[in-house]
Design an enzyme around this catalytic site. Structure first.
Site, PDB file in Angstrom:
ATOM      1  N   ASP A 290      53.315  67.971  43.605  1.00  0.00           N
ATOM      2  CA  ASP A 290      53.639  67.871  42.370  1.00  0.00           C
ATOM      3  C   ASP A 290      52.723  67.923  41.360  1.00  0.00           C
ATOM      4  O   ASP A 290      52.959  68.212  40.158  1.00  0.00           O
ATOM      5  CB  ASP A 290      54.447  66.743  42.092  1.00  0.00           C
ATOM      6  CG  ASP A 290      55.765  66.758  43.093  1.00  0.00           C
ATOM      7  OD1 ASP A 290      56.506  67.838  43.290  1.00  0.00           O
ATOM      8  OD2 ASP A 290      56.303  65.619  43.649  1.00  0.00           O
TER       9      ASP A 290
ATOM     10  N   HIS B 258      50.529  59.697  48.320  1.00  0.00           N
ATOM     11  CA  HIS B 258      51.851  60.353  49.381  1.00  0.00           C
ATOM     12  C   HIS B 258      51.739  59.052  50.325  1.00  0.00           C
ATOM     13  O   HIS B 258      50.735  58.430  50.667  1.00  0.00           O
ATOM     14  CB  HIS B 258      51.333  61.381  49.645  1.00  0.00           C
ATOM     15  CG  HIS B 258      52.425  62.378  50.359  1.00  0.00           C
ATOM     16  ND1 HIS B 258      52.964  62.241  51.379  1.00  0.00           N
ATOM     17  CD2 HIS B 258      53.329  63.419  49.842  1.00  0.00           C
ATOM     18  CE1 HIS B 258      54.062  62.740  51.764  1.00  0.00           C
ATOM     19  NE2 HIS B 258      54.195  63.634  50.621  1.00  0.00           N
TER      20      HIS B 258
HETATM   21  N1  CMC Z   1      48.899  55.835  40.549  1.00  0.00           N
HETATM   22  C1  CMC Z   1      48.072  54.698  40.817  1.00  0.00           C
HETATM   23  N2  CMC Z   1      48.486  53.946  41.901  1.00  0.00           N
HETATM   24  C2  CMC Z   1      49.191  54.341  42.816  1.00  0.00           C
HETATM   25  C3  CMC Z   1      49.635  55.404  43.040  1.00  0.00           C
HETATM   26  C4  CMC Z   1      49.547  56.340  41.859  1.00  0.00           C
HETATM   27  N3  CMC Z   1      50.273  57.678  41.961  1.00  0.00           N
HETATM   28  N4  CMC Z   1      50.126  55.922  44.150  1.00  0.00           N
HETATM   29  C5  CMC Z   1      50.188  54.763  45.084  1.00  0.00           C
HETATM   30  N5  CMC Z   1      49.272  53.956  44.015  1.00  0.00           N
HETATM   31  C6  CMC Z   1      48.715  52.534  44.692  1.00  0.00           C
HETATM   32  C7  CMC Z   1      49.870  51.490  44.562  1.00  0.00           C
HETATM   33  O1  CMC Z   1      49.934  50.710  43.342  1.00  0.00           O
HETATM   34  C8  CMC Z   1      49.263  50.664  45.842  1.00  0.00           C
HETATM   35  O2  CMC Z   1      48.084  49.797  45.543  1.00  0.00           O
HETATM   36  P1  CMC Z   1      48.055  48.405  45.966  1.00  0.00           P
HETATM   37  O3  CMC Z   1      47.784  48.608  47.488  1.00  0.00           O
HETATM   38  O4  CMC Z   1      46.864  47.792  45.159  1.00  0.00           O
HETATM   39  O5  CMC Z   1      49.308  47.664  45.877  1.00  0.00           O
HETATM   40  C9  CMC Z   1      48.588  51.636  46.855  1.00  0.00           C
HETATM   41  O6  CMC Z   1      48.111  52.771  46.113  1.00  0.00           O
HETATM   42  C10 CMC Z   1      49.782  52.298  47.814  1.00  0.00           C
HETATM   43  O7  CMC Z   1      50.898  52.549  47.124  1.00  0.00           O
HETATM   44  P2  CMC Z   1      52.368  52.459  47.740  1.00  0.00           P
HETATM   45  O8  CMC Z   1      53.391  52.465  46.611  1.00  0.00           O
HETATM   46  O9  CMC Z   1      52.536  51.183  48.623  1.00  0.00           O
HETATM   47  O10 CMC Z   1      52.518  53.864  48.552  1.00  0.00           O
HETATM   48  P3  CMC Z   1      53.697  54.351  48.970  1.00  0.00           P
HETATM   49  O11 CMC Z   1      53.609  55.312  50.066  1.00  0.00           O
HETATM   50  O12 CMC Z   1      55.042  53.595  49.152  1.00  0.00           O
HETATM   51  O13 CMC Z   1      54.277  55.365  47.752  1.00  0.00           O
HETATM   52  C11 CMC Z   1      54.296  57.368  46.481  1.00  0.00           C
HETATM   53  C12 CMC Z   1      54.027  56.812  47.851  1.00  0.00           C
HETATM   54  C13 CMC Z   1      54.202  59.033  46.494  1.00  0.00           C
HETATM   55  C14 CMC Z   1      55.610  57.048  46.160  1.00  0.00           C
HETATM   56  C15 CMC Z   1      53.223  56.959  45.553  1.00  0.00           C
HETATM   57  O14 CMC Z   1      52.086  57.293  45.679  1.00  0.00           O
HETATM   58  C16 CMC Z   1      53.450  57.289  43.936  1.00  0.00           C
HETATM   59  O15 CMC Z   1      54.520  56.593  43.314  1.00  0.00           O
HETATM   60  N6  CMC Z   1      53.130  58.405  43.321  1.00  0.00           N
HETATM   61  C17 CMC Z   1      53.416  58.981  42.200  1.00  0.00           C
HETATM   62  C18 CMC Z   1      54.547  59.581  42.321  1.00  0.00           C
HETATM   63  C19 CMC Z   1      54.516  60.977  43.048  1.00  0.00           C
HETATM   64  O16 CMC Z   1      53.640  61.727  42.784  1.00  0.00           O
HETATM   65  N7  CMC Z   1      55.424  61.428  43.842  1.00  0.00           N
HETATM   66  C20 CMC Z   1      55.580  62.600  44.733  1.00  0.00           C
HETATM   67  C21 CMC Z   1      55.294  62.404  45.877  1.00  0.00           C
HETATM   68  S1  CMC Z   1      54.691  64.139  46.964  1.00  0.00           S
HETATM   69  C22 CMC Z   1      56.199  64.977  46.863  1.00  0.00           C
HETATM   70  C23 CMC Z   1      57.582  64.481  47.270  1.00  0.00           C
HETATM   71  O17 CMC Z   1      57.434  63.612  48.275  1.00  0.00           O
HETATM   72  O18 CMC Z   1      58.508  64.489  46.598  1.00  0.00           O
END
Ligand code: CMC
Length: 429
Positions: free
Chosen positions: A363, A306
Site C-alpha cells: 500500500d 506487515h
Molecule cells: N509504524 C510504526 N510502528 C509500527 C508499524 C508502523 N507502520 N507497524 C508495526 N509497528 C511496530 C508496532 O508498534 C510494534 O512495536 P512494539 O514491538 O514496540 O510494540 C511492532 O512494530 C510490531 O507491530 P504489530 O502491530 O505487532 O504488528 P502486526 O503484525 O500486528 O501488524 C500491520 C501488522 C500491517 C497491521 C502493522 O504493521 C501496521 O499497522 N501497519 C500500518 C498499516 C498498513 O500499512 N497496513 C497494510 C498492510 S499490507 C496490505 C494488507 O494486508 O492489506
C-alpha cells in the site's frame, strides 16, 4: 518417519503430529488437543495459527517471496493479464488459449447490472464512501440474483463467480459516477477487463474516451499484485462467513467490509492522506518518523510493516518501479512520490524500523500510481477489492471442495468475565 511434538499438561502427555507442507513452516496439528486434554490454545490475532490447509498462495515473509499456485508474482506481473491470473487462482492451473477465451467470454456475458439496482445507487448520499457502497451493492446481488444462491451447487457456484467478476467493476464505477453526479457509463464488452473499468469510470456520454494504454497496463499489474495473499484478514473473513454455508455474494460482501479497515486494504488511502499531510504541513519527515516510533502516540507510518513480511514486500518493489517509470514517461512531477522515497530511506535506516523489520508494503506506493491515473483517493481500496476478488473466490471454493468436507469456523475463547452471579432486579440496582 513423521515427526511429533510432545506436550505435557499435568500428568497427561500427548503426541502432536507435526505436518509439513510443500514449503514453509512446520505445523503442529492440534485438532485433537481438546479431546485429549480438555485444553484449548490462545493466539490473539492468529499470529501463530494456521486456520486451514491451502494450495493457492505461498508467502515467505522472511525471504520476501510471493507465489500464486507456484508461479512467482514477478513473473505473473510481467507475463499475465488479470483475467488470466484470476483463472489461475480459481482453477489452479494456467488456462489454455481456449479456456481463457471461454472464461473471458463468460465474464463479459455478465457485466451489466440488473436495471433495478440503479435505484440502490440513487438512494446513497453523495458523500457515501465507495467501500460502503461496494459492500452494500455486492450484498444486494443476493437479492437481485436469487437463482444462484446455493453454495454447494456447482452450477450456482459457477454463475455466481462469473457474475461477481463481471459486475464488481461495474458496481465500483457506478458508485463513483453517482458520487460525482455523472451518468452511469454502461460496460462495453469489446474492451478488455481493465479498459472497460477505466471507460466506466472516466467516460462521459458527451465525449469520446479512450483509456491511456499505460494506465490500462498499470491497472492490470496492480490488480494482479493484489489478487491473493493467503489467509489475510479479508480472505479469512470470506472463509469464516462462507463456512456457515451462506451464498458467495454475502461472503464477498463481508470480505469487502474487512478490507476497508486502515490496517488492511484501507492503508492505501490512509497512506496517501499521510503523505499529503506531511507535504502540506511542510513538516520534516523526521517529525513523523519520531511520532511513529513513540509508543504513546497512536500514529503509525501507513503502508509500512506487515504481519508476514519481515523483508521488503515483493509487491511494493514492483509497484515502486512502475511508479518511477510512469512518472518519467508522463513527465509528471510528484512531490508525494519524492516524499515517499525519502520517507522510506529515513525509516529504513532507523534502528526502530530495522529492529522490527518494518518495510514498505503493497500500500505504500500503489496510491501514487492511482493518483497518476486520476483515480480519486476514496476509490483506492475499491481497486484493491477488485484485485483481491479472485483470491477470495478461490479460497471460498477451496473451502467448499475440501476433501474432508467443510466445517463451520467457530473459534473458542479464554473466558475472563464474571463467574456466576446472583441476578439483581432492576428496582434494586
Ligand atoms: N509504524 C510504526 N510502528 C509500527 C508499524 C508502523 N507502520 N507497524 C508495526 N509497528 C511496530 C508496532 O508498534 C510494534 O512495536 P512494539 O514491538 O514496540 O510494540 C511492532 O512494530 C510490531 O507491530 P504489530 O502491530 O505487532 O504488528 P502486526 O503484525 O500486528 O501488524 C500491520 C501488522 C500491517 C497491521 C502493522 O504493521 C501496521 O499497522 N501497519 C500500518 C498499516 C498498513 O500499512 N497496513 C497494510 C498492510 S499490507 C496490505 C494488507 O494486508 O492489506
Amino acid at each position: 518417519m513423521s515427526e511429533t511434538a510432545k506436550l505435557r499438561i499435568g500428568d497427561n502427555e500427548i503426541d502432536l503430529p507435526v505436518l509439513v507442507g510443500t514449503e514453509g513452516n512446520r505445523v503442529m496439528d492440534i485438532t485433537k488437543l481438546y479431546a485429549q486434554t480438555s485444553c484449548i490454545t490462545l493466539d490473539e490475532g492468529y499470529a501463530n495459527t494456521g486456520s486451514t490447509t491451502s494450495q493457492i498462495t505461498y508467502v515467505d515473509g522472511e525471504k520476501g517471496i510471493l507465489r500464486y499456485r507456484g508461479y512467482p508474482i514477478e513473473e505473473l506481473a510481467e507475463r499475465c493479464d488479470f483475467t488470466e491470473t484470476a483463472y489461475l487462482l480459481i482453477h489452479g492451473e494456467l488456462p489454455s488459449a481456449d479456456e481463457l477465451e471461454d472464461f473471458r467470454r463468460n465474464v463479459r456475458l455478465h457485466t451489466l447490472l440488473h436495471e433495478g439496482m440503479k435505484t440502490i445507487f440513487a438512494g446513497f448520499p453523495r458523500d457515501a464512501h465507495p467501500m460502503a457502497i461496494l459492500s452494500s451493492v455486492v450484498g444486494a446481488l443476493a437479492i437481485y440474483y436469487e437463482d444462484a444462491l446455493r453454495p454447494n451447487d456447482p452450477d450456482h457456484q459457477e454463475l455466481a463467480i462469473y457474475r461477481l467478476l463481471a459486475k464488481m467493476p461495474t458496481i465500483a464505477a457506478f458508485g463513483y459516477k453517482q458520487s460525482i453526479g455523472q451518468p452511469f457509463i454502461y460496460p462495453e464488452n469489446h474492451l478488455t477487463y481493465c479498459q472497460n473499468f477505466l471507460q466506466m469510470m472516466f467516460a462521459v456520454p458527451s465525449d469520446r474516451y479512450e483509456a491511456d494504454p499505460d494506465f490500462v497496463d498499470a491497472l492490470n499489474l496492480l490488480l494482479i499484485l493484489h489478487a491473493d495473499h493467503g489467509q489475510n484478514c479479508s480472505t479469512s473473513t470470506v472463509r469464516m462467513v462462507g463456512s456457515s454455508t451462506v451464498n458467495l455474494y454475502s461472503a464477498i460482501s463481508a470480505g469487502i467490509c474487512a478490507l476497508w479497515g486502515a490496517l488492511h486494504g484501507g492503508a492505501n488511502e490512509a497512506c496517501i492522506n499521510m503523505l499529503e499531510k506531511i507535504n502540506n504541513d511542510g513538516a520534516s519527515i523526521g517529525k513523523f518518523v519520531d511520532r511513529a516510533k513513540d509508543p504513546n502516540d497512536p500514529f503509525r507510518l501507513m503502508g509500512f510493516g506487515h504481519r508476514v513480511y519481515k523483508n521488503y514486500d515483493p509487491r511494493a518493489k514492483i509497484i515502486k518501479g512502475v511508479c518511477d517509470r510512469l512518472l518519467k514517461k508522463h513527465s509528471v512531477a510528484s512531490p508525494i512520490f519524492d516524499l515517499a522515497r525519502e520517507l522510506e530511506e529515513v525509516a529504513l535506516s532507523d534502528p526502530y524500523f530495522i529492529d522490527r523489520k518494518l518495510y514498505p508494503n503493497v500500500d505504500f506506493y500503489s496510491g501514487i500510481i492511482y493518483r497518476i491515473m486520476g483515480i480519486p483517493k476514496q476509490m483506492f481500496t475499491v481497486l484493491f477489492a477488485l484485485g483481491r476478488l479472485p483470491g477470495w473466490i478461490a479460497h471460498w471454493r477451496e473451502m467448499h471442495d475440501a476433501p474432508g468436507g467443510m466445517r463451520i469456523h467457530r473459534p473458542r475463547q479464554l473466558y475472563t468475565g464474571s463467574s456466576q452471579r446472583k441476578f439483581v432486579p432492576l428496582i434494586k440496582r
